[in-house]
Design a protein around this motif. Structure first.
Motif, PDB file in Angstrom:
ATOM      1  N   HIS A 179     -15.996 -42.906 -57.495  1.00 20.36           N
ATOM      2  CA  HIS A 179     -16.222 -42.890 -56.043  1.00 20.36           C
ATOM      3  C   HIS A 179     -15.173 -42.026 -55.348  1.00 20.36           C
ATOM      4  O   HIS A 179     -15.495 -41.275 -54.418  1.00 20.36           O
ATOM      5  CB  HIS A 179     -16.169 -44.312 -55.490  1.00 20.36           C
ATOM      6  CG  HIS A 179     -16.332 -44.386 -53.999  1.00 20.36           C
ATOM      7  ND1 HIS A 179     -17.552 -44.310 -53.372  1.00 20.36           N
ATOM      8  CD2 HIS A 179     -15.412 -44.489 -53.015  1.00 20.36           C
ATOM      9  CE1 HIS A 179     -17.394 -44.379 -52.075  1.00 20.36           C
ATOM     10  NE2 HIS A 179     -16.102 -44.495 -51.825  1.00 20.36           N
ATOM     11  N   ALA A 180     -13.919 -42.125 -55.782  1.00 19.40           N
ATOM     12  CA  ALA A 180     -12.864 -41.314 -55.174  1.00 19.40           C
ATOM     13  C   ALA A 180     -13.084 -39.832 -55.438  1.00 19.40           C
ATOM     14  O   ALA A 180     -12.866 -38.997 -54.554  1.00 19.40           O
ATOM     15  CB  ALA A 180     -11.498 -41.754 -55.697  1.00 19.40           C
ATOM     16  N   GLU A 182     -15.903 -38.374 -55.794  1.00 21.21           N
ATOM     17  CA  GLU A 182     -17.064 -37.921 -55.037  1.00 21.21           C
ATOM     18  C   GLU A 182     -16.833 -37.969 -53.530  1.00 21.21           C
ATOM     19  O   GLU A 182     -17.709 -37.580 -52.763  1.00 21.21           O
ATOM     20  CB  GLU A 182     -18.276 -38.778 -55.399  1.00 21.21           C
ATOM     21  CG  GLU A 182     -18.759 -38.563 -56.829  1.00 21.21           C
ATOM     22  CD  GLU A 182     -19.906 -39.478 -57.194  1.00 21.21           C
ATOM     23  OE1 GLU A 182     -20.215 -40.373 -56.368  1.00 21.21           O
ATOM     24  OE2 GLU A 182     -20.488 -39.301 -58.269  1.00 21.21           O
ATOM     25  N   ASP A 183     -15.679 -38.462 -53.110  1.00 22.15           N
ATOM     26  CA  ASP A 183     -15.341 -38.509 -51.686  1.00 22.15           C
ATOM     27  C   ASP A 183     -14.877 -37.117 -51.253  1.00 22.15           C
ATOM     28  O   ASP A 183     -13.744 -36.706 -51.510  1.00 22.15           O
ATOM     29  CB  ASP A 183     -14.239 -39.547 -51.451  1.00 22.15           C
ATOM     30  CG  ASP A 183     -13.985 -39.812 -49.979  1.00 22.15           C
ATOM     31  OD1 ASP A 183     -14.528 -39.056 -49.143  1.00 22.15           O
ATOM     32  OD2 ASP A 183     -13.261 -40.758 -49.658  1.00 22.15           O
ATOM     33  N   LEU A 186     -11.618 -36.496 -49.255  1.00 18.27           N
ATOM     34  CA  LEU A 186     -10.344 -36.678 -49.961  1.00 18.27           C
ATOM     35  C   LEU A 186      -9.851 -35.384 -50.583  1.00 18.27           C
ATOM     36  O   LEU A 186      -8.641 -35.224 -50.798  1.00 18.27           O
ATOM     37  CB  LEU A 186     -10.520 -37.757 -51.032  1.00 18.27           C
ATOM     38  CG  LEU A 186      -9.277 -38.190 -51.809  1.00 18.27           C
ATOM     39  CD1 LEU A 186      -8.286 -38.867 -50.881  1.00 18.27           C
ATOM     40  CD2 LEU A 186      -9.657 -39.131 -52.951  1.00 18.27           C
ATOM     41  N   SER A 310      -9.544 -43.856 -51.661  1.00 17.32           N
ATOM     42  CA  SER A 310     -10.674 -43.133 -51.069  1.00 17.32           C
ATOM     43  C   SER A 310     -10.555 -43.146 -49.555  1.00 17.32           C
ATOM     44  O   SER A 310     -10.095 -44.131 -48.968  1.00 17.32           O
ATOM     45  CB  SER A 310     -12.009 -43.754 -51.489  1.00 17.32           C
ATOM     46  OG  SER A 310     -12.159 -43.717 -52.891  1.00 17.32           O
ATOM     47  N   VAL A 312     -13.329 -42.763 -47.646  1.00 23.41           N
ATOM     48  CA  VAL A 312     -14.489 -43.615 -47.373  1.00 23.41           C
ATOM     49  C   VAL A 312     -14.505 -44.681 -48.444  1.00 23.41           C
ATOM     50  O   VAL A 312     -14.750 -44.390 -49.618  1.00 23.41           O
ATOM     51  CB  VAL A 312     -15.800 -42.798 -47.391  1.00 23.41           C
ATOM     52  CG1 VAL A 312     -16.989 -43.709 -47.133  1.00 23.41           C
ATOM     53  CG2 VAL A 312     -15.734 -41.682 -46.359  1.00 23.41           C
ATOM     54  N   GLU A 313     -14.232 -45.926 -48.030  1.00 22.03           N
ATOM     55  CA  GLU A 313     -14.135 -46.999 -49.006  1.00 22.03           C
ATOM     56  C   GLU A 313     -15.499 -47.294 -49.620  1.00 22.03           C
ATOM     57  O   GLU A 313     -16.525 -47.220 -48.937  1.00 22.03           O
ATOM     58  CB  GLU A 313     -13.581 -48.273 -48.350  1.00 22.03           C
ATOM     59  CG  GLU A 313     -12.126 -48.151 -47.932  1.00 22.03           C
ATOM     60  CD  GLU A 313     -11.218 -47.917 -49.123  1.00 22.03           C
ATOM     61  OE1 GLU A 313     -11.517 -48.442 -50.203  1.00 22.03           O
ATOM     62  OE2 GLU A 313     -10.219 -47.197 -48.975  1.00 22.03           O
TER      63      GLU A 313
END
Length: 503
Positions: A179-180, A182-183, A186, A310, A312-313
């Protein structure tokens, strides 16, 4: 191969002519890659010796040699710390041992470094800002690696795929890292010159001030957050925060606000990189140690949440209700303006109990907030029955033809069962049937139709609903002339079809 301190001292005398060691001591270093010692000569000068254990480590030392040579006198003068220089080398087969000139300062462990206080943290922040402000042209001249922000992210994704194929990474960590990565927010940063392998062992400190930085084997243009990754392991986060504030004060608008998030990600992901490297080398001990550390990290994140990595959490899964934990009931009276107390039966209140009820012998029913179910009057607007159209091309048929399913709609009413069954089951006029009787029946059906139409136009008393003994509300109702109507107010008596005039 591993070398003892005395062996390294003998190699140093071959690398630097005239060097006469009088003392030797081990130095902390990457134990899996290098053997390092500190040599003191007769003039009290100090020398650092680094010997690679394998070819990959030897290549890193070659890279450091190119990096140190890329630092011109102007760059060295602009830095607030000293850089080492290579005094000599000795090649033994494919490996080459390096001897570095003396630089002041002392190495501290991470805990001891944190104990130096905020003064040391602020100086560390300014040192890191100076490294990231170096001109990238020096990296290009030395032919060292250079990566953009997107290339850095893509390399991390490739490494994540390699780690996932091992089957030893906890699924929670894989989802968190994916997820991080793909953020997109970030990874919007400007790549800078970075040390690449910065940690406490590469810092020489004197009087709470960083006076020298060593270990330039991974110098490159890349993500500045990589140089902050080692601070993610600091228990006193105030030390890391003070270093970052000092860094921002020097860098100004050029400082990326998400550095500490990517630094925490890099610190966690370093365990996966270590596991992949251990598997590639076939080191069972390091593999087991990496697995234990990954499981501990997964457990800490599950319990405490971990550091935010991230912008966006990720969405959090709803907490499942335990089997022994029943949800608290919500009374209907809390949602409605008025709710009267009625009995548990929900059919009739206690006051409406019949005369045969024995209130003295049976206990009173508990009160509840359930809504009482009361049959409400049916308010239906009567509509005249619709006569189904007859196609113009249809052949003439007798008036006593059987009703179709769309023409007869009240076959379920108990009052018209006999009449409708006869109308629906009787065929056309049987052979030999008397014509006069047939005409008499047609006139009677026509009269019934007129009567039903007249009764449909008359007002219907809908204030009463048919309620059975068990309290069930029926959809049928009685019209003034005794005919039955359905819940929509339509006459359920079979409607005869007007005979078509023969052509």
């Amino acid at each position: 191969m591993k070398r003892s301190p005395m062996e390294l001292a003998a190699i140093a005398t071959a690398a630097v002519p005239g060097l006469a060691p009088t003392g030797v001591a081990s130095l902390p270093d990457d134990g899996n890659d290098f053997d390092s010692v500190l040599i003191v000569d007769a003039a009290k000068n100090r020398w650092r010796v680094r010997s690679p254990r394998h070819e990959e480590a030897s290549m890193r030392l070659e890279t450091e040699l190119a990096a140190l040579r890329a630092f011109s006198a102007g760059i060295r003068a602009s830095l607030p710390f000293q850089l080492p220089s290579v005094a000599g080398t000795v090649r033994q087969g494919p490996l080459r041992t390096f001897v570095y000139n003396h630089v002041p300062g002392k190495q501290y462990s991470l805990e001891d470094l944190v104990s130096q206080g905020s003064r040391c943290a602020r100086d560390l922040g300014s040192v890191m800002a100076a490294i990231h402000s170096m001109p990238s042209s020096a990296i290009a001249r030395a032919d060292l690696p250079s990566y953009t922000a997107e290339q850095v992210r893509q390399r991390r994704l490739n490494e994540l795929d390699a780690a996932a194929t091992t089957g030893m990474i906890p699924s929670r960590l894989l989802r968190r890292w994916e997820h991080a990565l793909e953020d997109v927010a970030l990874w919007r940063f400007n790549a800078t010159v970075i040390h690449g392998d910065l940690h406490e062992d590469q810092l020489l400190v004197q009087d709470a001030k960083v006076v020298a930085v060593t270990g330039w084997t991974d110098l490159q243009v890349g993500d500045p957050a990589d140089d902050f990754a080692w601070l993610a392991a600091v228990h006193e986060q105030s030390f890391a925060e003070a270093a970052f504030e000092s860094y921002v004060a020097v860098r100004g608008d050029r400082a990326d606000p998400h550095i500490m998030r990517r630094a925490a990600l890099a610190a966690e992901f370093a365990l996966a990189q270590w596991l992949v490297k251990a598997i590639a080398g076939g080191d069972a001990e390091r593999i087991a140690e990496a697995k234990i550390m990954l499981e501990e990290l997964d457990s800490d994140i599950a319990e405490y949440g971990g550091q935010p990595i991230s912008v966006v959490e990720p969405p959090r899964a709803a907490r499942a209700v335990a089997t022994d934990e029943q949800p608290e009931p919500v009374s209907v009276a809390e949602k409605l303006p008025v709710a009267k107390k009625v009995t548990v039966s929900g059919i009739a209140p206690v006051d409406d109990a019949g005369p045969d009820a024995d209130n003295s012998s049976s206990p009173a029913e508990p009160e509840t907030s359930a809504l009482r179910i009361v049959p409400s009057p049916v308010s239906a607007v009567p509509t005249p029955p619709a006569v189904p159209p007859v196609p113009a091309a249809a052949p003439p048929k007798p008036a006593s033809s059987p009703k179709t399913g769309s023409e007869s709609r009240g076959d379920s009413e108990p009052g018209s069962t006999d009449k409708q069954s006869k109308a629906s089951s009787s065929p056309d006029t049987a052979p030999g049937q008397d014509t006069d009787a047939k005409e008499t029946k047609d006139e009677k059906d026509t009269a019934d139709t007129n009567e039903s139409a007249t009764s449909a136009e008359a007002p219907v008393n809908t204030s009463k609903a048919n309620v059975t003994e068990d309290g069930t509300l029926t959809s049928g109702e009685q019209t003034p002339n005794g005919r039955e109507k359905d819940s929509a107010g339509s006459d359920t008596t079979a409607i005869p079809v007007q005979p078509a005039h023969p052509k």
